[in-house]
Motif scaffolding. Structure first.
Motif, PDB file in Angstrom:
ATOM      1  N   GLU A 270      -6.364  25.244  61.421  1.00  0.00           N
ATOM      2  CA  GLU A 270      -4.794  26.022  60.393  1.00  0.00           C
ATOM      3  C   GLU A 270      -3.938  27.124  60.591  1.00  0.00           C
ATOM      4  O   GLU A 270      -3.528  27.548  59.801  1.00  0.00           O
ATOM      5  CB  GLU A 270      -5.941  26.712  59.244  1.00  0.00           C
ATOM      6  CG  GLU A 270      -6.565  26.273  57.694  1.00  0.00           C
ATOM      7  CD  GLU A 270      -6.912  26.568  56.836  1.00  0.00           C
ATOM      8  OE1 GLU A 270      -6.672  27.375  56.387  1.00  0.00           O
ATOM      9  OE2 GLU A 270      -8.226  26.240  56.548  1.00  0.00           O
ATOM     10  N   LEU A 271      -4.320  27.118  61.813  1.00  0.00           N
ATOM     11  CA  LEU A 271      -2.857  27.626  62.446  1.00  0.00           C
ATOM     12  C   LEU A 271      -1.456  27.184  62.127  1.00  0.00           C
ATOM     13  O   LEU A 271      -1.559  26.039  61.930  1.00  0.00           O
ATOM     14  CB  LEU A 271      -3.051  27.988  64.112  1.00  0.00           C
ATOM     15  CG  LEU A 271      -4.073  28.673  64.784  1.00  0.00           C
ATOM     16  CD1 LEU A 271      -4.057  27.930  65.674  1.00  0.00           C
ATOM     17  CD2 LEU A 271      -3.975  29.298  64.610  1.00  0.00           C
ATOM     18  N   PRO A 272      -0.408  27.245  61.855  1.00  0.00           N
ATOM     19  CA  PRO A 272       0.536  27.167  62.184  1.00  0.00           C
ATOM     20  C   PRO A 272       1.244  26.108  63.085  1.00  0.00           C
ATOM     21  O   PRO A 272       1.855  25.105  62.644  1.00  0.00           O
ATOM     22  CB  PRO A 272       1.699  28.353  61.776  1.00  0.00           C
ATOM     23  CG  PRO A 272       1.271  29.734  61.212  1.00  0.00           C
ATOM     24  CD  PRO A 272      -0.487  28.882  61.957  1.00  0.00           C
ATOM     25  N   LEU A 273       1.120  26.589  64.163  1.00  0.00           N
ATOM     26  CA  LEU A 273       0.953  25.869  65.229  1.00  0.00           C
ATOM     27  C   LEU A 273       0.321  24.684  65.450  1.00  0.00           C
ATOM     28  O   LEU A 273       1.403  23.237  65.480  1.00  0.00           O
ATOM     29  CB  LEU A 273       0.930  26.152  66.800  1.00  0.00           C
ATOM     30  CG  LEU A 273       1.521  25.339  67.868  1.00  0.00           C
ATOM     31  CD1 LEU A 273       2.725  25.314  67.975  1.00  0.00           C
ATOM     32  CD2 LEU A 273       0.571  26.198  69.480  1.00  0.00           C
ATOM     33  N   VAL A 274      -0.951  24.607  65.387  1.00  0.00           N
ATOM     34  CA  VAL A 274      -1.178  23.323  64.834  1.00  0.00           C
ATOM     35  C   VAL A 274      -1.399  22.149  63.333  1.00  0.00           C
ATOM     36  O   VAL A 274      -0.708  21.032  63.577  1.00  0.00           O
ATOM     37  CB  VAL A 274      -2.617  23.163  64.716  1.00  0.00           C
ATOM     38  CG1 VAL A 274      -3.732  21.955  64.312  1.00  0.00           C
ATOM     39  CG2 VAL A 274      -3.266  23.702  65.621  1.00  0.00           C
ATOM     40  N   GLN A 275      -1.010  22.448  63.023  1.00  0.00           N
ATOM     41  CA  GLN A 275      -0.293  22.035  61.771  1.00  0.00           C
ATOM     42  C   GLN A 275       1.195  21.673  61.802  1.00  0.00           C
ATOM     43  O   GLN A 275       1.619  20.503  61.296  1.00  0.00           O
ATOM     44  CB  GLN A 275       0.033  22.853  59.838  1.00  0.00           C
ATOM     45  CG  GLN A 275      -0.999  23.375  59.779  1.00  0.00           C
ATOM     46  CD  GLN A 275      -1.998  22.017  59.193  1.00  0.00           C
ATOM     47  OE1 GLN A 275      -1.878  21.950  58.557  1.00  0.00           O
ATOM     48  NE2 GLN A 275      -3.336  21.531  59.661  1.00  0.00           N
ATOM     49  N   HIS A 276       2.549  22.145  62.529  1.00  0.00           N
ATOM     50  CA  HIS A 276       3.554  21.829  62.726  1.00  0.00           C
ATOM     51  C   HIS A 276       3.708  20.632  63.421  1.00  0.00           C
ATOM     52  O   HIS A 276       4.071  19.385  63.806  1.00  0.00           O
ATOM     53  CB  HIS A 276       3.982  22.251  63.682  1.00  0.00           C
ATOM     54  CG  HIS A 276       5.334  22.601  63.960  1.00  0.00           C
ATOM     55  ND1 HIS A 276       6.815  22.281  62.817  1.00  0.00           N
ATOM     56  CD2 HIS A 276       6.162  22.291  64.802  1.00  0.00           C
ATOM     57  CE1 HIS A 276       7.483  21.830  63.267  1.00  0.00           C
ATOM     58  NE2 HIS A 276       7.907  21.762  64.687  1.00  0.00           N
ATOM     59  N   GLY A 277       1.943  20.666  64.216  1.00  0.00           N
ATOM     60  CA  GLY A 277       2.447  19.586  65.604  1.00  0.00           C
ATOM     61  C   GLY A 277       1.844  17.716  64.782  1.00  0.00           C
ATOM     62  O   GLY A 277       2.054  17.487  64.616  1.00  0.00           O
ATOM     63  N   ASP A 279       2.910  17.407  61.391  1.00  0.00           N
ATOM     64  CA  ASP A 279       3.533  16.701  60.669  1.00  0.00           C
ATOM     65  C   ASP A 279       5.014  16.134  61.839  1.00  0.00           C
ATOM     66  O   ASP A 279       5.307  14.848  61.236  1.00  0.00           O
ATOM     67  CB  ASP A 279       4.690  18.234  59.917  1.00  0.00           C
ATOM     68  CG  ASP A 279       3.444  19.049  59.520  1.00  0.00           C
ATOM     69  OD1 ASP A 279       2.710  18.904  58.549  1.00  0.00           O
ATOM     70  OD2 ASP A 279       3.931  20.382  59.333  1.00  0.00           O
ATOM     71  N   ARG A 280       4.208  15.917  63.068  1.00  0.00           N
ATOM     72  CA  ARG A 280       5.272  15.197  63.720  1.00  0.00           C
ATOM     73  C   ARG A 280       5.019  13.797  64.382  1.00  0.00           C
ATOM     74  O   ARG A 280       5.415  13.434  65.162  1.00  0.00           O
ATOM     75  CB  ARG A 280       5.723  16.078  64.890  1.00  0.00           C
ATOM     76  CG  ARG A 280       6.858  17.673  65.072  1.00  0.00           C
ATOM     77  CD  ARG A 280       6.874  18.289  66.506  1.00  0.00           C
ATOM     78  NE  ARG A 280       7.490  17.631  67.121  1.00  0.00           N
ATOM     79  CZ  ARG A 280       8.335  18.161  67.838  1.00  0.00           C
ATOM     80  NH1 ARG A 280       8.214  19.238  68.920  1.00  0.00           N
ATOM     81  NH2 ARG A 280       9.238  17.453  68.859  1.00  0.00           N
ATOM     82  N   LEU A 281       3.863  13.987  63.812  1.00  0.00           N
ATOM     83  CA  LEU A 281       2.868  12.486  64.507  1.00  0.00           C
ATOM     84  C   LEU A 281       3.297  10.996  63.206  1.00  0.00           C
ATOM     85  O   LEU A 281       3.321  11.835  62.607  1.00  0.00           O
ATOM     86  CB  LEU A 281       1.361  13.040  64.729  1.00  0.00           C
ATOM     87  CG  LEU A 281       1.102  13.653  65.553  1.00  0.00           C
ATOM     88  CD1 LEU A 281      -0.367  13.906  65.613  1.00  0.00           C
ATOM     89  CD2 LEU A 281       1.116  13.216  66.831  1.00  0.00           C
ATOM     90  N   ALA A 282       3.397  10.096  63.911  1.00  0.00           N
ATOM     91  CA  ALA A 282       3.507   9.364  62.762  1.00  0.00           C
ATOM     92  C   ALA A 282       2.274   8.783  62.395  1.00  0.00           C
ATOM     93  O   ALA A 282       1.664   7.649  62.717  1.00  0.00           O
ATOM     94  CB  ALA A 282       4.613   7.893  63.278  1.00  0.00           C
ATOM     95  N   LEU A 283       1.763   9.615  61.152  1.00  0.00           N
ATOM     96  CA  LEU A 283      -0.255   9.622  60.869  1.00  0.00           C
ATOM     97  C   LEU A 283      -0.108   8.070  59.221  1.00  0.00           C
ATOM     98  O   LEU A 283      -1.001   7.551  59.447  1.00  0.00           O
ATOM     99  CB  LEU A 283      -0.617  10.050  60.360  1.00  0.00           C
ATOM    100  CG  LEU A 283      -1.186  11.366  61.342  1.00  0.00           C
ATOM    101  CD1 LEU A 283      -1.490  12.211  60.854  1.00  0.00           C
ATOM    102  CD2 LEU A 283      -1.538  10.772  63.086  1.00  0.00           C
ATOM    103  N   ALA A 288      -2.068   4.896  64.757  1.00  0.00           N
ATOM    104  CA  ALA A 288      -2.051   6.722  65.427  1.00  0.00           C
ATOM    105  C   ALA A 288      -2.587   7.613  64.456  1.00  0.00           C
ATOM    106  O   ALA A 288      -2.882   7.942  64.974  1.00  0.00           O
ATOM    107  CB  ALA A 288      -0.312   6.866  64.959  1.00  0.00           C
ATOM    108  N   LEU A 289      -3.221   6.848  63.468  1.00  0.00           N
ATOM    109  CA  LEU A 289      -4.276   7.564  62.923  1.00  0.00           C
ATOM    110  C   LEU A 289      -5.363   7.697  62.758  1.00  0.00           C
ATOM    111  O   LEU A 289      -6.332   8.842  63.765  1.00  0.00           O
ATOM    112  CB  LEU A 289      -3.979   7.403  61.046  1.00  0.00           C
ATOM    113  CG  LEU A 289      -4.942   7.845  59.960  1.00  0.00           C
ATOM    114  CD1 LEU A 289      -4.677   9.611  60.162  1.00  0.00           C
ATOM    115  CD2 LEU A 289      -5.143   7.531  58.252  1.00  0.00           C
ATOM    116  N   TYR A 290      -5.599   6.543  63.640  1.00  0.00           N
ATOM    117  CA  TYR A 290      -6.940   6.386  63.871  1.00  0.00           C
ATOM    118  C   TYR A 290      -7.008   6.845  65.573  1.00  0.00           C
ATOM    119  O   TYR A 290      -7.998   7.530  65.658  1.00  0.00           O
ATOM    120  CB  TYR A 290      -7.094   4.997  65.055  1.00  0.00           C
ATOM    121  CG  TYR A 290      -8.521   3.722  64.844  1.00  0.00           C
ATOM    122  CD1 TYR A 290      -9.658   4.393  64.511  1.00  0.00           C
ATOM    123  CD2 TYR A 290      -8.489   3.812  66.622  1.00  0.00           C
ATOM    124  CE1 TYR A 290     -10.815   3.891  64.478  1.00  0.00           C
ATOM    125  CE2 TYR A 290     -10.146   3.534  67.062  1.00  0.00           C
ATOM    126  CZ  TYR A 290     -10.830   2.813  66.229  1.00  0.00           C
ATOM    127  OH  TYR A 290     -12.351   2.665  65.846  1.00  0.00           O
TER     128      TYR A 290
END
Length: 376
Positions: A270-277, A279-283, A288-290
């Motif tokens: 739940e770290l903001p840095l992890v969540q921000h990362g 958001d940038r992935l094309a899941l 990509a999700l896999y």
């Protein structure tokens, strides 16, 4: 000044608990660098899950101490004569029970039985523990209630039980086929050799056996209906009064290890840095999700990975396939792996596990993806 032997033994054992120390340190560092309210820590701690684990540990310890497992082991090896046949039987039972009773309950039943069989025969217990860890991941993949990540994603998806299971069938079929082939290739081809002096040397305590089996069933039902904490506390009280010796032999450090993992990984996810990362992935793209589900599972285990990716994934079934595949590879990929290794306690078990599980993941991941995309 001489130290207390009991204290020295406890400290020596604690030093060997590197996983506990690692995640406890992670939890402490994150708590200092990113202070959060007590409610967040309680949520990360997953008290119902820890209570369920405690209740299962108590019931299984009672079954072990009753001699019932040893008696069942003797009866089984007397009827199955080939090592590979016995291995396939144990692997199949592990996978089947994982579909019905969840992955951790399956391991708590099968791994002690495997240890008992190994004590009276030439069955390679360390290899079987690794194979059973693989089998429980494969078997639990098929069932919406087979593991925590499936349960979460099934409820979140709103799919009917059978439709979710059918969607997971191609992935589970590939996984179990690979586990069966691995079992045939890795186990010796010879016959089961018994140690006659060990087969009939166990007296079964009928009251403890019956009470512990009832306790196990009651614990599973209580977990299923959301009463894990009450049931676990009741079991601890009952065993403290009636079977204190079993309670004393409980693996309390295993509980502490899972608590540290839940706190450390829950906070990290739940770290903001992890969540921000994220958001940038094309899941939104299946591949990509896999890949993200598998990679996240290798870093923080597949249950926290599911929670981490849930709000970023458009397809719950795709995420379920990914995080279940992610249970292979590194031991941290699935908490079931840690339970299997902890219950077995074999020499160099971590090294042996990774020698098999990492290549297994590399072979399994592309095959499951192809089967899921073509047949799912």
């Amino acid at each position: 000044m001489t130290s207390d032997p009991a204290t020295s033994n406890w400290l020596a054992r604690l030093k060997s608990e590197w996983l506990l120390l690692l995640f406890a340190a992670l939890a402490v560092v994150l708590a200092l660098l990113d202070p959060q309210p007590a409610a967040s820590h309680r949520r990360w701690l997953q008290i119902p899950t820890l209570a369920g684990l405690l209740g299962l540990l108590v019931a299984i310890q009672g079954i072990r101490d009753s001699g019932l497992v040893q008696h069942a082991a003797g009866a089984l090896v007397a009827r199955v004569h080939g090592l590979r046949s016995l291995g396939l039987l144990l692997v199949g039972a592990t996978a089947l029970l994982a579909m019905v009773l969840t992955n951790d309950v399956s391991l708590f039943l099968i791994v002690p039985l495997t240890l008992a069989i190994g004590a009276i025969s030439n069955l390679p217990v360390a290899r079987m523990a690794v194979l059973e860890a693989l089998a429980v991941n494969a078997g639990s993949t098929l069932s919406p209630i087979g593991n925590p990540q499936n349960l979460l994603l099934w409820q979140h998806s709103g799919l009917p039980f059978l439709r979710f299971a059918l969607a997971m069938l191609p992935a589970a079929a590939v996984m179990f086929t690979l586990v069966a082939l691995c079992t045939l290739a890795w186990l010796p081809k010879g016959r089961v050799t018994l140690a006659p002096a060990q087969v009939d040397g166990h007296v079964v305590s009928a009251p403890l056996a019956a009470g512990s089996v009832v306790a196990l069933v009651a614990m599973v039902l209580a977990m299923d209906h959301g009463h894990a904490v009450t049931a676990a506390l009741s079991l601890v009280l009952a065993f403290a009064l009636l079977a204190r010796h079993s309670l004393a032999r409980l693996d309390w450090l295993l509980l502490a290890t899972f608590a540290a993992i839940f706190l450390g990984l829950g906070h990290f996810a739940e770290l903001p840095l992890v969540q921000h990362g994220l958001d940038r992935l094309a899941l939104g793209r299946p591949l990509a999700l896999y890949a993200a589900g598998i990679a996240a599972s290798q870093l923080i285990s597949n249950v926290p990975a599911t929670v981490l990716l849930l709000d970023h994934a458009r397809d719950n079934v795709a995420l379920a396939v990914a995080v279940n595949v992610g249970g292979f590879g590194l031991a941290i990929g699935s908490l079931a792996n840690l339970i299997a290794l902890r219950l077995a306690r074999q020499p160099q078990d971590w090294r042996l596990f990774h020698r098999v599980s990492v290549p297994f993941l590399l072979a399994c991941a592309p095959l499951v993806y192809l089967a899921w995309r073509w047949l799912g």
